[in-house]
Motif scaffolding. Structure first.
Motif, short mmCIF file in Angstrom:
data_model
loop_
_atom_site.label_atom_id
_atom_site.label_comp_id
_atom_site.label_asym_id
_atom_site.label_seq_id
_atom_site.Cartn_x
_atom_site.Cartn_y
_atom_site.Cartn_z
N LYS A 81 100.46 37.30 54.07
CA LYS A 81 100.26 38.34 53.30
C LYS A 81 101.47 39.54 53.52
O LYS A 81 101.94 40.02 52.41
N THR A 115 87.00 31.41 46.82
CA THR A 115 88.43 31.98 46.45
C THR A 115 89.21 30.80 45.84
O THR A 115 89.84 30.87 44.83
N TYR A 120 92.91 44.08 47.05
CA TYR A 120 91.70 43.70 46.22
C TYR A 120 91.04 45.27 45.66
O TYR A 120 90.98 45.98 46.51
N ARG A 131 85.51 40.40 42.49
CA ARG A 131 86.69 41.04 43.36
C ARG A 131 87.68 40.63 42.28
O ARG A 131 87.79 39.29 41.81
N ASN A 164 89.11 42.55 53.41
CA ASN A 164 89.11 41.60 52.28
C ASN A 164 87.42 41.23 52.32
O ASN A 164 87.03 40.55 52.95
N LYS A 180 93.75 31.18 59.14
CA LYS A 180 92.36 30.61 58.89
C LYS A 180 92.12 29.66 59.72
O LYS A 180 91.08 29.52 60.35
N TRP A 184 84.81 38.07 54.07
CA TRP A 184 85.81 37.18 53.50
C TRP A 184 84.96 35.85 53.52
O TRP A 184 84.18 35.71 54.58
N LEU A 201 93.31 34.82 43.42
CA LEU A 201 93.73 34.82 45.00
C LEU A 201 94.39 36.06 45.58
O LEU A 201 95.20 36.69 45.10
N GLY A 202 94.04 36.06 46.75
CA GLY A 202 94.65 37.18 47.57
C GLY A 202 95.93 36.57 47.99
O GLY A 202 96.17 36.10 49.24
N1 GLU Z 1 92.59 34.94 51.68
C1 GLU Z 1 92.86 35.00 50.23
C2 GLU Z 1 91.54 35.21 49.37
O1 GLU Z 1 90.88 35.75 49.93
C3 GLU Z 1 93.29 33.32 49.98
C4 GLU Z 1 92.57 32.44 49.86
C5 GLU Z 1 91.43 32.19 51.08
O2 GLU Z 1 92.10 31.57 51.92
O3 GLU Z 1 90.50 32.50 50.95
O4 GLU Z 1 91.85 35.22 48.46
#
Ligand code: GLU
Ligand code: PMP
Length: 394
Positions: free
Chosen positions: A239, A16, A325, A370, A176, A102, A126, A38-39
């Motif tokens: 978020k 990502t 998403y 995605r 996600n 994270k 994810w 990006l999320g």
């Molecule tokens: N979690 C978000 C995403 O999936 C932000 C980037 C990441 O940390 O992976 O886009």
């Protein structure tokens, strides 16, 4: 001698973040790239939260280290949040704060996994779970869910994946990348199964407040006393409060695990940046109206963009219930354009349509891409128009 450890050599870069960086680099070269990678909410952090942060800088509070596991006032704010949205109370010693959800996840894996311990991970998932488990010598055991079951794992699938090394089950609902939500009944069955086999549930609830069109989020930890004891909740403000840059995450659960995580944090990052902690207190306890405004904007974007995406030749997409998403299956689209590899197909969309997406490969989904709809409607509409044009071109 090789410079790098096997750990790093075997690790994948976050796809990502890599996709987003690539889109930014191409934009910097002057290319007209639309990035749906990006999320990350496109809204700025609400003003009341900004003000609380500025105040903590100006009055000197934010100048100093805090307790490594987080300010007591922030733990109390998280306690209030848990009471309001999970319906149960949590004492301070069951709460730990860290540098984004994270890093909280990493600290949790480092705290509970011995080499060889298995983490059951329903996929598509994810991108960071699998590599984080490997980084602490755990073994990720992915369970391929079925698109027909809206990418949700069943107890039968989990039972098939269970061994005497199974230690943790990872649940991410809303998910996600799929945007799907487990129902109360599904969670009850999974929770009872985890209790029966003494498997720790890691509930990554980070998208729990971002649900749309009447769908509801159920927290697995709220279903029974036994399931709650078996669950570590991971959550954060990135978020929900448009605070990705502040890096605030937290975990709630068993006090022994929480103090283990605090130990990991004390030897790695020390406390989460003090100014972010003061901002998070205001986020969790201050005026909540802005988060509903943002949720409604995401809902409107989803409802506008979903039917347009579904019209693209070769794209098959289930309407997501939460997160931000869309995760279309592009198997037919790839066949139409002569691709067999979804990453190559994603790159072709980037090169030819100038729309940056994330390949499903990083999520364990070789037939999907995605799109993040955490961006403005005009960009979304134009991006989908370009992808459609790309698909209709010979
Ligand atoms: N979690 C978000 C995403 O999936 C932000 C980037 C990441 O940390 O992976 O886009
Ligand atoms: N969990 C999931 C499922 C995510 O998509 C993300 C992405 N940001 C995180 C955890 C981590 O969030 P953060 O580190 O910004 O709190």
């Amino acid at each position: 001698m090789t410079k790098l450890s096997n750990r790093v050599l075997e690790m994948e870069e976050s796809v990502t973040l890599a996709a987003s960086a690539r889109a930014k680099a191409l934009k910097a070269q002057g290319r007209d790239i639309l990035s749906l990678t990006l999320g990350e909410p496109d809204f700025v952090t609400p003003k009341n939260i900004q003000d609380a942060a500025i105040k903590s800088i100006q009055n000197g509070q934010a100048s100093f280290y805090t307790v490594a596991s987080g300010l007591p006032e922030l733990k109390d704010a998280i306690g209030t949040y848990m009471e309001n949205f999970y319906g149960y109370t949590v004492p301070r010693n069951q709460i730990v704060v860290g540098t984004g959800a994270k890093y909280i996840l990493y600290a949790l894996f480092a705290t509970v996994l011995n080499p060889g311990d298995e983490v059951i991970i329903p996929t598509p998932c994810w991108v960071s779970y699998v590599d984080q488990v490997k980084m602490v010598d755990g073994v990720p055991v992915t369970v391929q869910t079925k698109e027909a079951n809206h990418f949700k794992a069943t107890v039968e699938q989990l039972e098939n994946a269970r061994t005497d090394k199974s230690k943790v089950l990872l649940l991410n609902s809303p998910s996600n990348p799929t945007g799907m939500i487990y129902s109360r009944e599904e969670l009850q069955a999974i929770g009872d199964w985890a209790v029966k086999h003494d498997i720790l549930i890691l509930a990554d609830d980070i998208y729990g407040r971002l649900v749309y069109n009447g769908n509801e989020f159920t927290a697995i930890s709220s279903l029974s006393e036994a399931i709650r004891k078996q669950t570590i909740v991971v959550n954060g403000v990135s978020k929900t409060y448009a605070m990705t840059g502040w890096r605030v995450g937290f975990a709630v659960g068993d006090s022994e695990i929480i103090s283990g995580m605090a130990k990991v944090i004390s030897q790695t990052t020390s406390n989460l940046t003090a100014v972010s902690q003061y901002a998070a207190i205001e986020a969790l306890t201050g005026d909540q109206s802005s988060i509903e405004t943002m949720r409604q904007a995401f809902e409107e974007r989803l409802n506008t963009i979903y039917p347009l995406l579904a019209e693209i030749p070769g794209f098959e997409v289930i309407k997501p219930q939460g997160a931000f998403y869309l995760f279309p299956n592009v198997k037919k689209a790839m066949e139409m354009k002569g691709y067999t590899d979804v990453t190559a197909f994603t790159n072709a969309i980037l090169e030819e349509a100038e729309v940056a997406l994330v390949t499903g490969a990083g999520f364990g989904a070789p037939e999907n891409v995605r799109l993040s709809y955490a961006t403005d409607l005009d960009t979304l509409k134009e991006a989908v128009r370009r992808i459609k044009e790309f698909m209709e071109k010979n």
